[in-house]
Scaffold this active site. Structure first.
Site, short mmCIF file in Angstrom:
data_model
loop_
_atom_site.label_atom_id
_atom_site.label_comp_id
_atom_site.label_asym_id
_atom_site.label_seq_id
_atom_site.Cartn_x
_atom_site.Cartn_y
_atom_site.Cartn_z
N GLY A 272 0.82 -1.21 0.00
CA GLY A 272 0.00 0.00 0.00
C GLY A 272 0.85 1.25 0.00
CG HIS B 192 3.17 0.76 -5.47
ND1 HIS B 192 3.33 1.82 -4.62
CD2 HIS B 192 3.71 -0.30 -4.84
CE1 HIS B 192 3.94 1.43 -3.51
NE2 HIS B 192 4.20 0.14 -3.62
CE LYS C 46 13.12 2.25 -4.17
NZ LYS C 46 12.72 1.63 -2.96
NE ARG D 274 11.14 2.08 4.76
CZ ARG D 274 10.92 0.82 4.38
NH1 ARG D 274 11.06 0.49 3.12
NH2 ARG D 274 10.57 -0.09 5.26
P1 AMP Z 1 6.06 -2.36 -1.72
O1 AMP Z 1 4.69 -1.79 -1.61
O2 AMP Z 1 7.13 -1.42 -1.31
O3 AMP Z 1 6.19 -3.73 -1.11
O4 AMP Z 1 6.30 -2.59 -3.28
C1 AMP Z 1 5.45 -3.37 -4.05
C2 AMP Z 1 6.07 -3.60 -5.40
O5 AMP Z 1 6.27 -2.35 -6.05
C3 AMP Z 1 7.45 -4.29 -5.31
O6 AMP Z 1 7.56 -5.27 -6.33
C4 AMP Z 1 8.40 -3.14 -5.54
O7 AMP Z 1 9.64 -3.53 -6.10
C5 AMP Z 1 7.61 -2.28 -6.51
N1 AMP Z 1 8.08 -0.89 -6.50
C6 AMP Z 1 8.14 -0.07 -5.43
N2 AMP Z 1 8.69 1.11 -5.80
C7 AMP Z 1 8.98 1.01 -7.11
C8 AMP Z 1 9.56 1.88 -8.08
N3 AMP Z 1 9.98 3.09 -7.75
N4 AMP Z 1 9.71 1.43 -9.35
C9 AMP Z 1 9.31 0.19 -9.69
N5 AMP Z 1 8.75 -0.69 -8.83
C10 AMP Z 1 8.58 -0.28 -7.57
#
Ligand code: AMP
Length: 284
Positions: free
Chosen positions: A31, A37, A151, A189
């Site tokens: 989220g 995302h 990322k 973050r």
């Molecule tokens: P998270 O919500 O941080 O667990 O991220 C969910 C998914 O979004 C994961 O596969 C991350 O690698 C991807 N993600 C988060 N930030 C980025 C970004 N800046 N560029 C590409 N993918 C991202």
């Protein structure tokens, strides 16, 4: 858009729409959605996948209780963002749905160096938690395509390894890092940075970019020293800056050791906010 909070609810729905001509694309998230995302979700929708997004802040992958507590949870905003994007299904479980009595176990696979270095070294237990939750979510959703971002490169590599080791019938697509206009990698973050530190945080991108530009001209040790010199100014403190093999994420110290496809990876603290980024280096 369908919203499910229970495992039987989402399973029943997915079972009812399953169609061999329309792959199910799944994007697990925690989220606090942003354009990073969105790039994954758009890719899924534009590829014609029936798109399922999960929102679950998984406690077992946080090695720091304070970080878990501070993790943003703007659920109404996330849901309207997903609705506007044209997402088909949102799975928004609570802890009981994921961690009921009989499941899930941490898959018993040998992660070798992947669970010893870089993120694993600084966040003990993190990847066990990631494997546990992704394995559980895959078991619930049973997608054809799993979409994740580069990322979190080590996470992507570990999940690829898990899919191979457990012989799971899902195809993994790893998508490029989505960046802000100044180059900073988008992250939930980033919102916790003060305006001043947010502006300064571009130094992480600049250091990676300069490393890529000079990659063919200098030894790895010099490149690393220059990157650290650029980034390490308080309140920024580099936790690691390394070069890794693209395929295994093994750390490389010298180009003589290995000269294949390489990525520079880094983690940097800014006060109590931890930022990670990486960039693929040009071929030697
Ligand atoms: P998270 O919500 O941080 O667990 O991220 C969910 C998914 O979004 C994961 O596969 C991350 O690698 C991807 N993600 C988060 N930030 C980025 C970004 N800046 N560029 C590409 N993918 C991202």
């Amino acid at each position: 858009m369908f919203l499910f909070k229970t495992t039987p609810g989402v399973q029943h729905h997915i079972q009812s729409i399953r169609n061999p001509d329309i792959p199910i694309g799944f994007i697990p998230t925690m989220g606090a959605l942003h354009e990073g995302h969105e790039s994954l979700i758009r890719h899924s929708i534009e590829s014609g996948y029936y798109t399922v997004v999960s929102i679950y802040v998984n406690p077992t992958q946080f090695n720091d209780a304070e970080d878990l507590k501070k993790y943003p949870r703007p659920i109404s905003k996330d849901l309207s963002y997903l609705y506007k994007m044209g997402c088909h299904v949102v799975f928004f479980p609570d802890d009981r749905e994921i961690y009921s009595k009989n499941n899930p176990v941490v898959p018993d696979i040998d992660l070798r160096n992947l669970n010893k270095t870089l993120e694993a070294a600084f966040r003990p237990g993190h990847f066990e938690g990631v494997l546990q939750v992704v394995n559980r979510l895959l078991d619930i959703v049973r997608p054809n395509i799993l979409i994740m971002g580069k990322k979190d490169l080590q996470q992507l590599t570990i999940i690829r390894h898990m899919i191979e080791e457990l012989n799971l019938s899902v195809q993994l697509e790893g998508l490029p890092i989505s960046r802000e206009s100044d180059g900073l990698a988008r992250s939930s973050r980033n919102e916790r940075l003060s305006d001043e530190n947010r502006k300064k945080a571009v130094v992480i991108y600049k250091a990676l970019h300069a490393t890529a530009t000079n990659f063919n001209k200098s030894p790895l040790s010099d490149l690393k020293a220059k990157a650290l010199k650029l980034m390490d100014h308080l309140p920024f403190q580099t936790e690691y800056f390394e070069f890794v093999r693209n395929d295994t994420m093994e750390i490389i110290h010298d180009k003589k050791e290995y000269s294949g496809p390489t990525t520079a990876v880094t983690a940097v603290w800014c006060n109590d906010v931890r930022l990670i980024d990486n960039m693929e280096m040009p071929e030697i």
